[in-house]
Design a protein around this motif. Structure first.
Motif, PDB file in Angstrom:
ATOM      1  N   GLY A  37       0.817  -1.207   0.000  1.00 16.85           N
ATOM      2  CA  GLY A  37       0.000   0.000   0.000  1.00 16.85           C
ATOM      3  C   GLY A  37       0.846   1.249   0.000  1.00 16.85           C
ATOM      4  O   GLY A  37       0.575   2.219  -0.715  1.00 16.85           O
ATOM      5  N   SER A  38       1.920   1.235   0.785  1.00 16.21           N
ATOM      6  CA  SER A  38       2.717   2.456   0.857  1.00 16.21           C
ATOM      7  C   SER A  38       3.575   2.622  -0.399  1.00 16.21           C
ATOM      8  O   SER A  38       3.854   3.745  -0.823  1.00 16.21           O
ATOM      9  CB  SER A  38       3.551   2.478   2.133  1.00 16.21           C
ATOM     10  OG  SER A  38       4.732   1.782   1.961  1.00 16.21           O
TER      11      SER A  38
ATOM     12  N   ALA B  93       3.054  10.338  -1.112  1.00 15.48           N
ATOM     13  CA  ALA B  93       3.617  10.082   0.209  1.00 15.48           C
ATOM     14  C   ALA B  93       3.519   8.598   0.491  1.00 15.48           C
ATOM     15  O   ALA B  93       2.590   7.938   0.035  1.00 15.48           O
ATOM     16  CB  ALA B  93       2.873  10.863   1.290  1.00 15.48           C
ATOM     17  N   PHE B  94       4.501   8.081   1.232  1.00 21.25           N
ATOM     18  CA  PHE B  94       4.463   6.661   1.553  1.00 21.25           C
ATOM     19  C   PHE B  94       3.341   6.342   2.527  1.00 21.25           C
ATOM     20  O   PHE B  94       2.821   5.257   2.557  1.00 21.25           O
ATOM     21  CB  PHE B  94       5.800   6.228   2.152  1.00 21.25           C
ATOM     22  CG  PHE B  94       6.867   6.026   1.131  1.00 21.25           C
ATOM     23  CD1 PHE B  94       6.739   5.039   0.173  1.00 21.25           C
ATOM     24  CD2 PHE B  94       7.986   6.827   1.111  1.00 21.25           C
ATOM     25  CE1 PHE B  94       7.722   4.839  -0.773  1.00 21.25           C
ATOM     26  CE2 PHE B  94       8.973   6.637   0.162  1.00 21.25           C
ATOM     27  CZ  PHE B  94       8.825   5.650  -0.781  1.00 21.25           C
ATOM     28  N   TRP B  95       3.043   7.312   3.335  1.00 19.13           N
ATOM     29  CA  TRP B  95       2.037   7.033   4.371  1.00 19.13           C
ATOM     30  C   TRP B  95       1.110   8.224   4.491  1.00 19.13           C
ATOM     31  O   TRP B  95       1.535   9.372   4.400  1.00 19.13           O
ATOM     32  CB  TRP B  95       2.725   6.779   5.715  1.00 19.13           C
ATOM     33  CG  TRP B  95       1.750   6.347   6.745  1.00 19.13           C
ATOM     34  CD1 TRP B  95       1.160   7.123   7.695  1.00 19.13           C
ATOM     35  CD2 TRP B  95       1.198   5.045   6.902  1.00 19.13           C
ATOM     36  NE1 TRP B  95       0.293   6.385   8.425  1.00 19.13           N
ATOM     37  CE2 TRP B  95       0.297   5.100   7.960  1.00 19.13           C
ATOM     38  CE3 TRP B  95       1.383   3.824   6.227  1.00 19.13           C
ATOM     39  CZ2 TRP B  95      -0.433   3.986   8.381  1.00 19.13           C
ATOM     40  CZ3 TRP B  95       0.670   2.727   6.658  1.00 19.13           C
ATOM     41  CH2 TRP B  95      -0.228   2.815   7.720  1.00 19.13           C
ATOM     42  N   SER B  96      -0.157   7.968   4.662  1.00 15.18           N
ATOM     43  CA  SER B  96      -1.058   9.059   5.015  1.00 15.18           C
ATOM     44  C   SER B  96      -1.945   8.536   6.127  1.00 15.18           C
ATOM     45  O   SER B  96      -2.206   7.332   6.200  1.00 15.18           O
ATOM     46  CB  SER B  96      -1.885   9.476   3.807  1.00 15.18           C
ATOM     47  OG  SER B  96      -3.127   8.841   3.828  1.00 15.18           O
ATOM     48  N   TRP B  97      -2.381   9.449   7.006  1.00 16.68           N
ATOM     49  CA  TRP B  97      -3.163   8.982   8.153  1.00 16.68           C
ATOM     50  C   TRP B  97      -4.612   8.856   7.761  1.00 16.68           C
ATOM     51  O   TRP B  97      -5.501   9.447   8.355  1.00 16.68           O
ATOM     52  CB  TRP B  97      -2.948   9.881   9.363  1.00 16.68           C
ATOM     53  CG  TRP B  97      -1.594   9.652   9.898  1.00 16.68           C
ATOM     54  CD1 TRP B  97      -0.485  10.384   9.641  1.00 16.68           C
ATOM     55  CD2 TRP B  97      -1.167   8.558  10.713  1.00 16.68           C
ATOM     56  NE1 TRP B  97       0.604   9.815  10.247  1.00 16.68           N
ATOM     57  CE2 TRP B  97       0.215   8.695  10.916  1.00 16.68           C
ATOM     58  CE3 TRP B  97      -1.828   7.467  11.288  1.00 16.68           C
ATOM     59  CZ2 TRP B  97       0.949   7.795  11.669  1.00 16.68           C
ATOM     60  CZ3 TRP B  97      -1.083   6.580  12.032  1.00 16.68           C
ATOM     61  CH2 TRP B  97       0.284   6.758  12.224  1.00 16.68           C
TER      62      TRP B  97
END
Lengths: 222, 249
Positions: B110-111, B120-124
């Motif tokens: 997913g990332s 971005a590799f990660w989103s909240w």
């Protein structure tokens, strides 16, 4: 019922006479909240925006410190086995101990939170909401935390383990606690739903968590 | 009349059955995943996402399996605490170990997809957060088991945590779902919103990963049963050597 209140009273008295645990939790809360602005920089606008979240997260961390001790002392000196064979079912024992934990940790930390809010430039109108949501949310922390205390009684490295076990379970409480304060600050009208769900989580955990804690305690005492 | 799970309660019978089933499952997994991958790479490119959309064929099945494995953990925990099923703990332990791997695969793929797509590799995002919390729950289960010395006690305590987890997971899910930027579900009951040319590779991959899960799960359970037998044998040997027990024939 008399035995139940007796047990609550005994735990309160123990916490009062010992004194150390409450002081450590309050001191830890103060230190964490003081360290964060040092790390984030002294931007007051930023701090006041993230203050509800910081205060809630630091409160959870400070509570974690004492959760490991919730059943441990009674387990070590054998009084937990006496309680297990006594007239109270273990579920009620778990309720009594969680209640005492809330009274001796949840409430002092909640009372301390507005003072720390000053350090974070929390807007004045948020203080009432902050204390209200923390009063509504901290029972969930103590009661769900009792499960962790019961599970890690005989574990090696119990103190670190309890953080790993409990933090995921605290996500809903944290989420709705912060949501309620932020909604009240921005005046978006989202305060009531979030607050009511927070109350619901607390009430549900008061009923359900002692069941799980009691099952875990029975296994520990076998 | 015994139910299916009751008949499986005999570890020897389970070992026989799983020995026959395992090669077939492994074979099925290899074929389906191979076919699925070929289909995925010959499928038309997504007009917006290009090649990056191919990650979906691993990501989506992994996400489902991460949840399915937790359901297995919870069901096994229930089986242990309520019915004292002798294989329930073996099942819970195996499912948790496989589940944490699939959860990790889901997070990583997913990332990797998120970097070119969202920047971005990660989103909240709620879904990501929920998956991450699931990952932590798995880690908690594994850590609790490994830090309690007495194996029977560890099994019981882990089962309690497994059931607490399944009760609280929907609440966690609900609590993080305020607003989401994640893709809406790729497959849903009723009319799929995804074009058939992309749907069939996904279905094949899902079936393949599912077979892979079953194969790994059976293998893990077999290993765990063997490990326990070896441990019991060693214990008897020690006892015989110490003159505490009669030698087994």
């Amino acid at each position: 019922m008399k035995a139940f209140w007796h047990l609550v009273g005994r735990d309160l008295l123990l916490a009062w006479r010992e004194g150390g645990a409450i002081g450590v939790a309050l001191g830890f809360y103060l230190v964490v909240v003081t360290m964060l602005p040092l790390g984030l920089g002294p931007d007051l606008n930023l701090l006041s925006r993230i203050a509800p979240g910081l205060l809630w997260v630091a409160l959870l961390l400070a509570t974690l410190l004492s959760l490991g001790r919730l059943f441990e002392m009674d387990f070590e000196d054998g009084s937990l086995e006496v309680l297990a064979t006594g007239p109270l079912p273990l579920e009620a024992v778990a309720v009594a101990k969680s209640l005492a934990h809330w009274l001796t940790t949840g409430i002092p930390l909640t009372v301390m939170a507005p003072v720390l809010g000053l350090l974070l430039n929390l807007p004045l109108e948020a203080y009432g909401v902050l204390v209200g949501t923390m009063l509504a949310g901290t029972p969930a922390v103590s009661f769900i935390g009792a499960i962790g205390g019961a599970l890690t009684l005989r574990a090696r490295r119990g103190g670190v383990l309890i953080a790993l076990l409990m933090l995921p379970l605290f996500v809903p409480t944290l989420q709705f606690g912060i949501e309620a304060v932020s909604a009240a600050l921005t005046g978006s009208g989202g305060f009531m739903p979030a607050f009511l769900i927070l109350v619901a989580i607390s009430l549900a955990s008061v009923v359900l968590a002692p069941l799980a804690a009691a099952v875990a305690l029975r296994f520990q005492l076998q | 009349m015994q139910t299916f799970t009751q008949r499986l309660a005999n570890p020897t019978r389970f070992m026989e059955l799983s020995a026959r089933l395992l090669p077939w499952m492994a074979f099925l997994a290899c074929v389906l995943i191979a076919v699925g991958l070929v289909m995925a790479f010959t499928a038309p490119l997504d007009y917006q996402q290009g090649h990056a959309a191919k990650i979906m064929y691993v990501h989506v099945p992994a996400a489902w399996l991460s949840m399915l494995a937790y359901a297995m953990v919870a069901a096994s925990s229930f089986g242990l605490l309520v019915f004292r099923h002798p294989l329930a703990d073996v099942s819970a332990k195996s499912a948790a170990l496989i589940g944490v791997v699939f959860t990790f695969v889901c997070l990583v793929t997913g990332s990797l997809w998120g970097k070119p797509m969202w920047g971005a590799f990660w989103s909240w995002d709620p879904r990501l957060t929920a998956e991450l919390v699931l990952f932590f729950l798995y880690l908690g289960l594994i850590a609790l088991r490994s830090s309690v010395e007495d194996e029977a006690l560890a099994a019981n305590l882990t089962a309690v945590l497994g059931i607490v987890g399944i009760v609280i997971l929907p609440v966690i899910h609900y609590s993080v779902y305020w607003n989401s930027i994640h893709q809406p579900p790729s497959l849903s009951f009723g009319w799929p919103k995804i074009h058939p040319s992309l749907l069939w590779p996904l279905v094949t991959m899902t079936a393949g990963m599912q077979a892979l899960f079953v194969a790994l799960y059976l293998k893990a359970m077999r290993n765990e049963i063997l490990r326990r037998r070896v441990k019991a044998l060693r214990l008897t040997e020690v006892q015989v050597a110490a003159g505490l027990a009669e030698p087994a024939e």
